[in-house]
Design an enzyme around this catalytic site. Structure first.
Site, PDB file in Angstrom:
ATOM      1  N   ASP A  40       0.860  -1.198   0.000  1.00  0.00           N
ATOM      2  CA  ASP A  40       0.000   0.000   0.000  1.00  0.00           C
ATOM      3  C   ASP A  40       0.890   1.240   0.000  1.00  0.00           C
ATOM      4  O   ASP A  40       1.920   1.284   0.670  1.00  0.00           O
ATOM      5  CB  ASP A  40      -0.891  -0.030   1.250  1.00  0.00           C
ATOM      6  N   ILE A  60       1.529   0.730  -6.766  1.00  0.00           N
ATOM      7  CA  ILE A  60       1.310  -0.331  -7.771  1.00  0.00           C
ATOM      8  C   ILE A  60       1.841   0.032  -9.145  1.00  0.00           C
ATOM      9  O   ILE A  60       1.935  -0.825 -10.013  1.00  0.00           O
ATOM     10  CB  ILE A  60      -0.186  -0.739  -7.943  1.00  0.00           C
ATOM     11  N   SER A 125     -16.597  -3.115  -9.311  1.00  0.00           N
ATOM     12  CA  SER A 125     -17.659  -2.303  -8.715  1.00  0.00           C
ATOM     13  C   SER A 125     -18.934  -2.398  -9.540  1.00  0.00           C
ATOM     14  O   SER A 125     -18.882  -2.567 -10.767  1.00  0.00           O
ATOM     15  CB  SER A 125     -17.189  -0.843  -8.700  1.00  0.00           C
ATOM     16  N   TYR A 152     -14.490   6.816 -13.189  1.00  0.00           N
ATOM     17  CA  TYR A 152     -14.147   5.760 -12.216  1.00  0.00           C
ATOM     18  C   TYR A 152     -14.687   4.408 -12.706  1.00  0.00           C
ATOM     19  O   TYR A 152     -13.952   3.415 -12.784  1.00  0.00           O
ATOM     20  CB  TYR A 152     -14.730   6.107 -10.836  1.00  0.00           C
ATOM     21  N   LYS A 156     -12.752   0.799 -14.014  1.00  0.00           N
ATOM     22  CA  LYS A 156     -13.001  -0.546 -13.466  1.00  0.00           C
ATOM     23  C   LYS A 156     -13.363  -1.509 -14.602  1.00  0.00           C
ATOM     24  O   LYS A 156     -12.891  -2.651 -14.633  1.00  0.00           O
ATOM     25  CB  LYS A 156     -14.114  -0.499 -12.420  1.00  0.00           C
ATOM     26  N   PHE A 180     -21.502  -3.938  -4.444  1.00  0.00           N
ATOM     27  CA  PHE A 180     -22.597  -2.972  -4.337  1.00  0.00           C
ATOM     28  C   PHE A 180     -22.236  -2.029  -3.182  1.00  0.00           C
ATOM     29  O   PHE A 180     -21.102  -1.579  -3.121  1.00  0.00           O
ATOM     30  CB  PHE A 180     -23.938  -3.714  -4.276  1.00  0.00           C
ATOM     31  N   HIS A 200     -21.163   9.350   2.716  1.00  0.00           N
ATOM     32  CA  HIS A 200     -22.002   8.154   2.655  1.00  0.00           C
ATOM     33  C   HIS A 200     -23.142   8.180   3.673  1.00  0.00           C
ATOM     34  O   HIS A 200     -23.014   8.731   4.764  1.00  0.00           O
ATOM     35  CB  HIS A 200     -21.141   6.900   2.834  1.00  0.00           C
ATOM     36  N   ARG A 293     -29.768  14.004  -5.604  1.00  0.00           N
ATOM     37  CA  ARG A 293     -28.339  14.213  -5.880  1.00  0.00           C
ATOM     38  C   ARG A 293     -28.090  13.823  -7.344  1.00  0.00           C
ATOM     39  O   ARG A 293     -28.578  12.775  -7.793  1.00  0.00           O
ATOM     40  CB  ARG A 293     -27.510  13.326  -4.942  1.00  0.00           C
TER      41      ARG A 293
END
Ligand code: UDP
Length: 353
Positions: A40, A60, A125, A152, A156, A180, A200, A293
């Site tokens: 990481d 990475i 995702s 994004y 993926k 999810f 969130h 939103r």
């Protein structure tokens, strides 16, 4: 035969293992007899979250650092979480997301090939689906149309395509897990989720009920759903972590590639979450209804049948009450307090739909 048969405690490189889902997966790997080697950059994850195996500080995009980590720990497989996750930021800095998420995965895959590591679990995702012309309350199977609504999601999906092609070309065996709404925290209170700023629903509703945050705004109550608020498929982070271990252990033929939804198959509305938080805290969540939103689809709920059939995985701790009570325990824990309230995040960042 799987790679598991080759060693008593196989080492698994967990890129992004200091982040939210990565840290919970490292704990699950440890509990299942693997050695999680966390790789990481700590650009968003936290050193304190690395508790169940060795830590390698690296990026990475750095092939040399990856190769050294694989050699030093005799790595047999990789679970790849590392990458950028903020959907809004991806809209204004798409190049950065392609560089980190796609470029980083190019580097990881070629290093794995060079080192003969041929087993991968990839953190994907539900963002790969976007709206995709689906009817309002339909659950989403893996074969549903892919129409990411953000750069994004594009990155993926691009990674999934690249991984699938390399499975076919080079005999890599890989599972992409499409998450999810990851939520909750390990019941130990040692690791959990925190974002700065927090956006969130569950943490915001908890903060509002505890009086630590502003009253919650419910983003729209005029959707075509049973109570008019959005439906999401909330999955406990420990169920998600268990899915990674099952994906690693699954007996798959060399060269196999599988994409699998990780969700419960049941949607919860924003108002149902608000009620569950009220029950857990013992006080109602102060809230009002505001505007929608931008970009929020009415419903995002997995069809999780494939995860059951292929991985023999089912959620066991993803009731809304369990998710909310574990999230509440984390937000009240000293680790969270020392991190977030001390001016920095604890174990941050998740891959969200
Ligand atoms: N939501 C809300 N108020 C908030 C934050 C979120 O009503 O302050 C709603 C949001 O519109 C969505 C659901 O809660 O329908 C879950 O949002 P979250 O940001 O937690 O996850 P997402 O589904 O965007 O990944």
């Amino acid at each position: 035969m799987t790679f598991m048969d080759r060693g008593s405690k196989p080492a698994v490189l967990v890129t992004g293992g200091a982040g939210y889902i990565g840290a919970h997966t490292a704990k699950a790997l440890h509990e299942q007899g693997f050695l999680p080697v966390v790789f990481d950059s700590l650009s968003s994850g936290f050193r304190e979250a690395v508790r169940w195996g060795p830590f390698v500080h690296g990026d990475i995009r750095d092939a040399g650092a990856l190769a050294d980590a694989i050699d030093a720990h005799n790595v047999k497989a990789v679970i790849h979480f590392a990458g950028l996750i903020e959907v809004g930021r991806s809209v204004v800095k798409p190049d950065l997301f392609w560089e980190h998420n796609v470029g980083g995965t190019v580097t990881l895959l070629s290093t794995m090939r060079e080192k003969g590591v041929n087993r991968l679990v990839f953190s994907s995702s539900a963002a790969v689906y976007g709206q995709g012309g689906r009817a309002a309350l339909e659950t989403i199977p893996e074969a549903a149309p892919k129409a990411p609504a953000s750069p994004y999601g594009d990155t993926k999906l691009a990674c999934e395509w690249m991984i699938e092609a390399q499975c076919r070309a080079y005999g890599l065996t890989a599972v992409a897990l499409r998450y999810f709404n990851a939520a909750g925290a390990d019941p130990s209170g040692l690791i959990g989720e925190a974002h700065e700023p927090e956006t969130h629903l569950i943490p915001l509703a908890i903060a509002a009920a505890l009086g630590d945050g502003k009253p919650l705004t419910v983003f729209g109550s005029d959707f075509d759903t049973p109570d008019g608020t959005c439906l999401r498929d909330y999955i406990h982070v420990n169920d998600l972590a268990a899915a990674h271990v099952e994906a690693l252990k699954a007996e798959l033929a060399p060269g196999a590639y599988e994409a699998v939804n990780v969700g419960t198959g049941v949607g919860a509305s924003v108002l149902e979450v608000v009620e569950a938080v009220g029950r857990a805290v013992g006080r109602p969540v102060p809230h009002s209804v505001g505007a929608r939103r931008a970009g929020d689809p009415p419903s995002l709920v997995a069809d999780p049948a494939r995860a059951g059939a292929l991985l023999n995985w089912r959620p066991v701790c993803s009731s809304l009450d369990q998710i909310v009570s574990d999230a509440l325990r984390w937000e009240r824990s000293p680790q969270y307090g020392a991190g977030v309230r001390g001016g920095r995040c604890g174990t941050v960042q998740t891959t969200h739909a």
